[in-house]
Scaffold this motif. Structure first.
Motif, mmCIF file in Angstrom:
data_model
loop_
_atom_site.group_PDB
_atom_site.id
_atom_site.type_symbol
_atom_site.label_atom_id
_atom_site.label_comp_id
_atom_site.label_asym_id
_atom_site.label_seq_id
_atom_site.Cartn_x
_atom_site.Cartn_y
_atom_site.Cartn_z
ATOM 1 N N SER A 133 5.824 12.297 1.868
ATOM 2 C CA SER A 133 6.228 11.451 0.752
ATOM 3 C C SER A 133 7.703 11.059 0.865
ATOM 4 C CB SER A 133 5.980 12.171 -0.575
ATOM 5 O OG SER A 133 4.600 12.451 -0.750
ATOM 6 N N TRP A 134 8.539 12.014 1.250
ATOM 7 C CA TRP A 134 9.969 11.733 1.437
ATOM 8 C C TRP A 134 10.180 10.654 2.497
ATOM 9 C CZ3 TRP A 134 12.490 14.314 5.924
ATOM 10 C CH2 TRP A 134 13.801 13.881 6.099
ATOM 11 N N GLY B 193 8.014 8.453 3.597
ATOM 12 C CA GLY B 193 7.429 7.182 3.182
ATOM 13 C C GLY B 193 8.313 6.408 2.233
ATOM 14 N N ARG B 194 9.131 7.122 1.442
ATOM 15 C CA ARG B 194 9.980 6.472 0.444
ATOM 16 C C ARG B 194 11.310 5.963 1.005
ATOM 17 N NH1 ARG B 194 8.708 11.047 -2.931
ATOM 18 N NH2 ARG B 194 7.150 10.531 -4.520
ATOM 19 N N GLN C 108 10.255 -4.686 -0.121
ATOM 20 C CA GLN C 108 9.655 -3.656 -0.957
ATOM 21 C C GLN C 108 8.132 -3.647 -0.870
ATOM 22 O OE1 GLN C 108 11.439 -1.420 -2.574
ATOM 23 N NE2 GLN C 108 13.414 -2.337 -2.042
ATOM 24 N N ARG D 77 4.859 -1.481 3.496
ATOM 25 C CA ARG D 77 4.810 -0.030 3.432
ATOM 26 C C ARG D 77 5.030 0.609 4.804
ATOM 27 N NH1 ARG D 77 -0.751 1.340 0.602
ATOM 28 N NH2 ARG D 77 -1.487 -0.340 1.940
ATOM 29 N N THR E 291 3.682 4.435 0.535
ATOM 30 C CA THR E 291 3.998 4.092 -0.855
ATOM 31 C C THR E 291 2.838 3.321 -1.467
ATOM 32 O OG1 THR E 291 5.152 2.127 -0.041
ATOM 33 C CG2 THR E 291 6.486 4.072 -0.537
ATOM 34 N N GLY F 268 4.581 0.791 -5.581
ATOM 35 C CA GLY F 268 5.860 1.077 -6.198
ATOM 36 C C GLY F 268 5.863 2.245 -7.165
ATOM 37 N N TYR F 269 4.723 2.955 -7.286
ATOM 38 C CA TYR F 269 4.626 4.045 -8.255
ATOM 39 C C TYR F 269 4.713 5.422 -7.614
ATOM 40 C CZ TYR F 269 2.880 0.200 -11.077
ATOM 41 O OH TYR F 269 2.750 -0.994 -11.724
ATOM 42 N N GLY F 270 4.968 5.495 -6.347
ATOM 43 C CA GLY F 270 4.993 6.777 -5.660
ATOM 44 C C GLY F 270 4.344 6.657 -4.301
ATOM 45 N N VAL F 271 3.903 7.777 -3.760
ATOM 46 C CA VAL F 271 3.318 7.803 -2.423
ATOM 47 C C VAL F 271 1.870 8.279 -2.508
ATOM 48 C CG1 VAL F 271 3.436 8.853 -0.137
ATOM 49 C CG2 VAL F 271 5.538 8.194 -1.307
#
Length: 452
Positions: A345-346, A348-349, A357, A360, A377, A380-383
């Motif tokens: 997740s880290w 990917g962000r 934006q 991905r 991602t 835009g709400y997370g991974v």
């Protein structure tokens, strides 16, 4: 010394003096999409002829599908008695870096044992896997020569450094037979790198060539390969693979970078020419091409952490094993020890170099017999983290995992070349990896067609 701007109805054009004043990456008299022959003296076929272009010893097509960048080697596979490992001080079931005392090993293998040759190195293994999948999809068709590579489904090229010797010639021939274009720089000071893959008979009764029972995936990740009396040990000499220079990329093969739809870099190459990898990554981001990076080994993630992180803003697909991703996170996020979802997740962000934006970055993680992971991602709400079960392999067919990660990457890239969605790419990758852990010897044999 000339440039050929274009052709009219497929006819040859006369050379035109090069001005070296901008325009394309080399000079001012060539359209950007064509090849400049500054500092070379070869005639070429114009754009309308759709043929390969020769620059020195390098064949460059004008419609490359995949460009793989890494440290090319030639592999020597041999069945040997255990005494050979003892003689050279090579531990059983180990992979070592060849030192001066190991240099006579190659000559001994070639003169005293039956040796099978294959292109080696992570990027080469990946490129060979892509071509193997192409051949299976095409019904096993193999074109007659390297010149016909352009007509096949997805042209594949391999870039790296070799020596000016017999091994380099043999490596080129092996790649061309598999329809992989070699784009090599040549070193006059170093010989071509090699990797000895030694299947040792621990019983002392000689080498057994029949294959046999293997350890099932997950039963013992460090277990020996083959049947109970045999082990595999490897010795690697990098040689000229560590001599690659940025000038070769800029002035000899940049046309292949411009023509590639997908570029794949083995992170081991970052220890050789990180500036070359970054140049390619920046170009892919600028032109909207796909850039893929394989972490390759945990030690690279620990000791060359900064070089890997420098490329991440340009990376569309980051691949590697669970151990490699966890090693990459050790420097900044010790609290994530063992939490692969948090690490994925880290990564990917992390922001993209192009600032897009909506585009991905996909984090692709292999976890042995456990489900493979793909994280990206999500609106835009997370991974979003997805898991894909790994097809089981019967213990009687399991041989070893050597090269399985690179072949997994090859299957995934083949899916990207076909325009498959992520599910399709993972399915293709698992199909290739399943064949990889069952292979005996240097060749990858795919008996069934990849999943549609």
């Amino acid at each position: 010394v000339a440039c050929f701007p274009s052709t009219v109805e497929g006819k040859w054009l006369l050379p035109k003096a090069c001005t070296n004043r901008g325009g394309c990456h080399r000079c001012g008299c060539c359209p950007r999409s064509l090849v400049c022959l500054c500092d070379a003296s070869w005639q070429v076929v114009g754009e309308a002829a759709h043929g390969p272009v020769r620059i020195g010893e390098v064949m460059v097509t004008q419609a490359q599908g995949l460009l793989c960048i890494g440290n090319p080697l030639i592999e020597l596979h041999a069945d040997i008695p255990l005494a050979v490992l003892d003689r050279f001080g090579i531990p059983v079931n180990a992979t070592i870096t060849a030192e001066e005392r190991h240099m006579p090993l190659r000559e001994l293998l070639e003169t005293s044992y039956q040796v099978g040759y294959a292109p080696g190195g992570g990027a080469a293994t990946t490129a060979m896997a892509v071509r193997a999948l192409c051949r299976v999809s095409d019904g096993g068709r193999m074109t007659e020569s390297a010149e016909n590579t352009q007509r096949s489904s997805f042209p594949v090229a391999l870039l790296g450094g070799v020596g000016r010797d017999v091994l380099a010639y043999k490596l080129r021939e092996l790649l061309r037979e598999a329809e992989v274009q070699p784009l090599f720089s040549e070193s006059e000071s170093q010989s071509t790198g090699w990797r000895a893959v030694l299947r040792a008979d621990r019983t002392g009764h000689g080498a057994d060539r029949d294959g046999g029972l293997g350890v099932a995936p997950g039963e013992d990740s460090d277990a020996k390969s083959g049947h109970s009396g045999r082990s595999i040990a490897c010795a690697t000499f990098s040689g000229a693979a560590r001599e690659y220079k940025l000038d070769h990329l800029r002035f000899m093969v940049w046309e292949s970078v411009e023509a590639a739809r997908i570029v794949y870099v083995d992170s081991l190459f970052l220890t050789v020419s990180a500036e070359s990898a970054k140049s390619v990554a920046e170009y892919c981001a600028k032109m909207g091409n796909t850039f893929c990076l394989n972490l390759s080994a945990p030690f690279l993630c620990r000791y060359f952490y900064d070089r890997v992180l420098t490329l991440l803003p340009y990376t569309d697909f980051l691949m590697g094993s669970e151990a490699e991703f966890l090693a990459l996170a050790e420097h900044r996020h010790e609290e994530w020890a063992g939490d692969i979802d948090a690490v994925a997740s880290w990564l990917g962000r992390l922001p993209r170099a192009d600032g897009d934006q909506g585009k991905r970055r996909h984090i692709v993680v292999t976890c042995g017999k456990e489900p493979a992971i793909v994280a990206a991602t999500w609106r835009g709400y997370g991974v979003k983290v997805q898991r894909y079960p790994v097809p089981p392999v019967k213990s009687s067919r399991y041989v070893g995992k050597d090269g399985a990660g690179d072949i997994f990457a090859g299957g995934f890239l083949y899916g990207l070349l076909r325009g498959s969605d992520i599910d399709g790419c993972v399915q293709m990758a698992l199909h290739a990896a399943q064949a990889a852990v069952q292979r005996v010897g240097p060749q990858l044999h795919l008996k069934d067609k990849p999943p549609a």
